[in-house]
Write a protein that holds these residues in place. Structure first.
Motif, PDB file in Angstrom:
ATOM      1  N   TYR A 159      20.022  17.341 -20.314  1.00 13.62           N
ATOM      2  CA  TYR A 159      21.057  18.330 -20.056  1.00 13.62           C
ATOM      3  C   TYR A 159      22.449  17.762 -20.308  1.00 13.62           C
ATOM      4  N   ASN A 160      23.295  18.607 -20.900  1.00 12.72           N
ATOM      5  CA  ASN A 160      24.719  18.351 -20.982  1.00 12.72           C
ATOM      6  C   ASN A 160      25.398  19.687 -20.724  1.00 12.72           C
ATOM      7  N   LEU A 161      25.961  19.857 -19.546  1.00 12.05           N
ATOM      8  CA  LEU A 161      26.474  21.168 -19.130  1.00 12.05           C
ATOM      9  C   LEU A 161      27.748  21.559 -19.867  1.00 12.05           C
ATOM     10  N   ALA A 162      28.361  20.638 -20.574  1.00 10.66           N
ATOM     11  CA  ALA A 162      29.505  20.989 -21.417  1.00 10.66           C
ATOM     12  C   ALA A 162      29.062  21.519 -22.772  1.00 10.66           C
ATOM     13  N   GLY A 163      27.783  21.395 -23.074  1.00  7.13           N
ATOM     14  CA  GLY A 163      27.237  21.777 -24.365  1.00  7.13           C
ATOM     15  C   GLY A 163      26.564  20.588 -25.006  1.00  7.13           C
ATOM     16  N   HIS A 164      25.445  20.840 -25.670  1.00  9.33           N
ATOM     17  CA  HIS A 164      24.650  19.731 -26.212  1.00  9.33           C
ATOM     18  C   HIS A 164      25.403  18.878 -27.221  1.00  9.33           C
ATOM     19  N   ASP A 165      26.432  19.450 -27.850  1.00  4.32           N
ATOM     20  CA  ASP A 165      27.178  18.746 -28.896  1.00  4.32           C
ATOM     21  C   ASP A 165      28.593  18.397 -28.444  1.00  4.32           C
ATOM     22  N   SER A 166      28.763  18.153 -27.149  1.00  4.19           N
ATOM     23  CA  SER A 166      30.111  17.955 -26.601  1.00  4.19           C
ATOM     24  C   SER A 166      30.419  16.505 -26.253  1.00  4.19           C
ATOM     25  N   GLY A 167      29.508  15.591 -26.563  1.00  2.45           N
ATOM     26  CA  GLY A 167      29.781  14.193 -26.249  1.00  2.45           C
ATOM     27  C   GLY A 167      29.002  13.708 -25.036  1.00  2.45           C
ATOM     28  N   SER A 168      29.629  12.850 -24.251  1.00  2.68           N
ATOM     29  CA  SER A 168      28.960  12.163 -23.156  1.00  2.68           C
ATOM     30  C   SER A 168      28.902  13.018 -21.877  1.00  2.68           C
ATOM     31  N   VAL A 169      27.894  12.712 -21.047  1.00  6.14           N
ATOM     32  CA  VAL A 169      27.794  13.336 -19.717  1.00  6.14           C
ATOM     33  C   VAL A 169      28.436  12.461 -18.644  1.00  6.14           C
ATOM     34  N   ASN A 170      29.153  11.436 -19.034  1.00  5.06           N
ATOM     35  CA  ASN A 170      29.715  10.500 -18.060  1.00  5.06           C
ATOM     36  C   ASN A 170      30.667  11.161 -17.070  1.00  5.06           C
ATOM     37  N   ASP A 171      31.317  12.261 -17.490  1.00 10.41           N
ATOM     38  CA  ASP A 171      32.274  12.935 -16.611  1.00 10.41           C
ATOM     39  C   ASP A 171      31.621  13.978 -15.704  1.00 10.41           C
ATOM     40  N   HIS A 172      30.332  14.204 -15.857  1.00  7.41           N
ATOM     41  CA  HIS A 172      29.639  15.121 -14.949  1.00  7.41           C
ATOM     42  C   HIS A 172      29.610  14.531 -13.536  1.00  7.41           C
ATOM     43  N   GLN A 173      29.584  15.420 -12.562  1.00  6.51           N
ATOM     44  CA  GLN A 173      29.409  15.006 -11.170  1.00  6.51           C
ATOM     45  C   GLN A 173      27.966  15.278 -10.756  1.00  6.51           C
ATOM     46  N   LEU A 174      27.356  14.288 -10.117  1.00  5.43           N
ATOM     47  CA  LEU A 174      25.947  14.384  -9.736  1.00  5.43           C
ATOM     48  C   LEU A 174      25.782  14.158  -8.246  1.00  5.43           C
ATOM     49  N   THR A 175      24.941  14.987  -7.642  1.00  4.53           N
ATOM     50  CA  THR A 175      24.496  14.786  -6.265  1.00  4.53           C
ATOM     51  C   THR A 175      22.982  14.716  -6.275  1.00  4.53           C
ATOM     52  N   LEU A 176      22.437  13.678  -5.644  1.00  2.00           N
ATOM     53  CA  LEU A 176      20.991  13.548  -5.476  1.00  2.00           C
ATOM     54  C   LEU A 176      20.695  13.477  -3.979  1.00  2.00           C
ATOM     55  N   PHE A 177      19.853  14.386  -3.501  1.00  4.44           N
ATOM     56  CA  PHE A 177      19.528  14.425  -2.082  1.00  4.44           C
ATOM     57  C   PHE A 177      18.385  13.442  -1.809  1.00  4.44           C
ATOM     58  N   ALA A 178      18.750  12.167  -1.909  1.00  2.00           N
ATOM     59  CA  ALA A 178      17.784  11.071  -1.810  1.00  2.00           C
ATOM     60  C   ALA A 178      18.486   9.870  -1.197  1.00  2.00           C
ATOM     61  N   ASP A 179      17.903   9.320  -0.151  1.00  3.50           N
ATOM     62  CA  ASP A 179      18.462   8.146   0.512  1.00  3.50           C
ATOM     63  C   ASP A 179      17.821   6.844   0.028  1.00  3.50           C
ATOM     64  N   PHE A 180      16.665   6.953  -0.648  1.00  2.55           N
ATOM     65  CA  PHE A 180      15.923   5.769  -1.057  1.00  2.55           C
ATOM     66  C   PHE A 180      15.513   5.884  -2.528  1.00  2.55           C
ATOM     67  N   TYR A 181      15.198   4.735  -3.113  1.00  4.79           N
ATOM     68  CA  TYR A 181      14.679   4.692  -4.478  1.00  4.79           C
ATOM     69  C   TYR A 181      13.641   3.583  -4.558  1.00  4.79           C
ATOM     70  N   THR A 182      12.930   3.521  -5.698  1.00  4.30           N
ATOM     71  CA  THR A 182      11.919   2.482  -5.896  1.00  4.30           C
ATOM     72  C   THR A 182      12.406   1.512  -6.966  1.00  4.30           C
ATOM     73  N   PRO A 183      12.822   0.304  -6.586  1.00 11.03           N
ATOM     74  CA  PRO A 183      13.272  -0.671  -7.592  1.00 11.03           C
ATOM     75  C   PRO A 183      12.118  -1.085  -8.499  1.00 11.03           C
ATOM     76  N   VAL A 184      12.475  -1.563  -9.685  1.00 12.58           N
ATOM     77  CA  VAL A 184      11.467  -1.912 -10.690  1.00 12.58           C
ATOM     78  C   VAL A 184      11.687  -3.344 -11.171  1.00 12.58           C
TER      79      VAL A 184
END
Length: 350
Positions: free
Chosen positions: A184-209
């Motif tokens: 996904y790129n909410l600015a459009g698939h041909d708009s460049g990077s998603v680095n400026d998107h804001q993300l929220t993940l409802f997760a307190d833990f992860y699994t390291p690898v």
């Protein structure tokens, strides 16, 4: 709601169709029965301008030439299995180790569920259109045990919600983990990077690898660059990472319930106002920010070249390597049982 379809080519003498679903709000979803690939999702921004917000191609031929799972189903087991090996009831199953950099089994092998033409049936309701893609994965396919009947339902409703539902049964014990792998790129698939998107993940833990991208078995608190428990600009968090990018399995806490679903993620693009909320029944989400996309030249619609971080994935699924990690939620499916998981991607504006 409107549904159109057209002949899109053929694979192994099987007809490939492209279906386009459109609601009254101008949202359109295109999906093909080859690999259940979502080729396009068009939504309006706050200026009522439409853009395609998923990475993909305009022709079947490009998908057949190879791609990094743009919009496709991943299975029979999405994500990685250590050394391509698992044991069920004393029997060892050896799968392909098809991920070249790590030597692990990835997304079902060289010919996973993404490389088959699926049967389909269409369901139209008062508020949505759903396409039920189905196929039978025979015992021994890609090394997996058990004959599995799979239905992957993809739909669009009048609430600007895209549905990804999975249902499967088997004639003997097997492992299963299914996901839609859209970028996904909410600015459009041909708009460049998603680095400026804001993300929220409802997760307190992860699994390291480990260095081969296989979970160590630990369950760790998110912190530093991995902490998206509140809305965070992706680029800001990336500066705190020691590794190259995001390809992490987050454990969802499911505190924000909506019926059968839990709200587990929100992605926001300030430049267009588009918001994508992710709701699911799945226990985890793999956040991949597409940092490996520059490894090969991927030329998209209208010749646009995707670079690193041109799109990101929020893959709702079970944990990687669960068949070899008994304390992870089980991915075992027995005869007489039904595997069923559901995810919604809801598009709104802010």
């Amino acid at each position: 709601m409107q549904l159109t379809n057209k002949h899109w080519g053929s694979v192994a003498n099987k007809d490939v169709q492209l279906f386009t679903l459109k609601n009254s709000h101008g949202t359109k979803v295109s999906v093909t029965n080859y690999g259940c690939i979502v080729t396009s999702i068009e939504t309006l921004d706050r200026q009522d301008k439409s853009a395609d917000v998923v990475l993909g191609y305009e022709s079947l031929e490009k998908y057949l030439d190879g791609h990094p799972f743009f919009g496709a189903i991943a299975g029979r087991y999405a994500n990685r299995i250590k050394d391509g090996k698992y044991v069920l009831d004393g029997q060892t199953f050896q799968l392909e180790t098809n991920e070249a950099p790590t030597g692990q089994h990835l997304h079902g092998g060289c010919k996973g569920f993404d490389k088959y033409v699926w049967d389909h049936a269409i369901e139209e309701t008062a508020t949505g259109i759903f396409i039920h893609f189905s196929r039978v994965s025979p015992d021994g396919e890609s090394g997996y045990g058990g004959t599995v009947n799979v239905v992957n339902t993809i739909g669009l409703d009048e609430h600007n919600q895209v549905h990804f539902n999975f249902r499967a049964t088997t004639d003997k014990a097997t492992v299963i983990n299914l996901v839609n792998h859209s970028y996904y790129n909410l600015a459009g698939h041909d708009s460049g990077s998603v680095n400026d998107h804001q993300l929220t993940l409802f997760a307190d833990f992860y699994t390291p690898v480990d260095q081969q991208s296989i979970p160590t078995g630990e369950i760790c608190l998110v912190k530093g660059g991995l902490d998206f428990t509140s809305a965070t600009v992706i680029a800001d968090n990336k500066t705190k990472l020691s590794e190259a990018g995001y390809d992490h399995n987050y454990i969802l806490h499911h505190r924000h319930k909506e019926g059968d679903y839990a709200l587990v993620a929100e992605l926001y693009d300030p430049s267009t106002g588009r918001v994508m909320s992710v709701l699911t029944t799945q226990p985890a989400v793999q956040f991949y920010n597409g940092f490996k996309l520059s490894n090969k030249p991927w030329f998209a619609r209208n010749g646009y070249k995707y670079e690193a971080c041109s799109g990101l994935c929020l893959e709702t699924q079970h944990y990687p390597d669960s068949p070899n990690q008994p304390h992870f939620p089980s991915t075992r499916l027995n005869s007489g049982e039904v595997f069923e998981e559901k995810t919604i991607h809801r598009f709104t504006l802010r």
